[in-house]
Design a protein around this motif. Structure first.
Motif, PDB file in Angstrom:
ATOM      1  N   THR A 137      53.035 -16.764  13.860  1.00 38.19           N
ATOM      2  CA  THR A 137      53.289 -15.405  13.387  1.00 38.19           C
ATOM      3  C   THR A 137      54.668 -15.278  12.752  1.00 38.19           C
ATOM      4  O   THR A 137      55.589 -16.059  13.042  1.00 38.19           O
ATOM      5  N   ASN A 138      54.795 -14.256  11.914  1.00 36.77           N
ATOM      6  CA  ASN A 138      56.065 -13.962  11.261  1.00 36.77           C
ATOM      7  C   ASN A 138      56.148 -12.452  11.088  1.00 36.77           C
ATOM      8  O   ASN A 138      55.134 -11.805  10.780  1.00 36.77           O
TER       9      ASN A 138
ATOM     10  N   LYS B 228      60.141  -6.363  14.192  1.00 33.65           N
ATOM     11  CA  LYS B 228      60.146  -7.379  15.248  1.00 33.65           C
ATOM     12  C   LYS B 228      60.415  -6.719  16.587  1.00 33.65           C
ATOM     13  O   LYS B 228      61.260  -5.838  16.698  1.00 33.65           O
TER      14      LYS B 228
END
Length: 121
Positions: free
Chosen positions: A57-58, A64
């Motif tokens: 994942t990014n 975030k």
């Protein structure tokens, strides 16, 4: 023909949560990366979160620790769990996926129609 259909958008108060879903349907051989983007009217579309076929994942820095992307390969579906939502998260959210319709053919980038997320009190 492959189609992507997003769902789960809506209105939520700041601090609330929403879960977006994006299901791919049609003649699908393989699904590779699946990505969520968002766009505010008059601004460029930005990447929110991405997940590879291997579950790597990014995330954009702004989401975030608040957003989580996941996928169900059996259902060709990608999810975006959005927690601690802020007014600046208000946007149209789009999913896109790299999909191959025939084994051995190069994958193509498909897009959904988008779902509106509004965060306000």
């Amino acid at each position: 023909q492959v189609q992507l259909a997003e769902s789960g958008g809506g209105w939520v108060q700041p601090g609330g949560s929403l879960r977006l879903s994006c299901a791919a349907s049609g003649s699908i051989s393989s699904t590779y990366a699946m990505v969520w983007h968002r766009q505010v009217s008059g601004k460029q579309r930005e990447l929110v979160a991405a997940i590879t076929s291997g579950d790597i994942t990014n995330y954009a820095g702004s989401v975030k620790s608040r957003f989580t992307i996941s996928r169900d390969n059996a259902k060709n579906t990608v999810y975006l769990q959005m927690n601690s939502l802020k007014p600046e998260d208000t946007a149209v959210y789009y999913c896109n996926a790299l999909i191959s319709v025939v084994t051995g053919l190069a994958p193509y980038n498909y897009w959904g129609q988008g779902t509106q997320v509004t965060v306000s009190s």
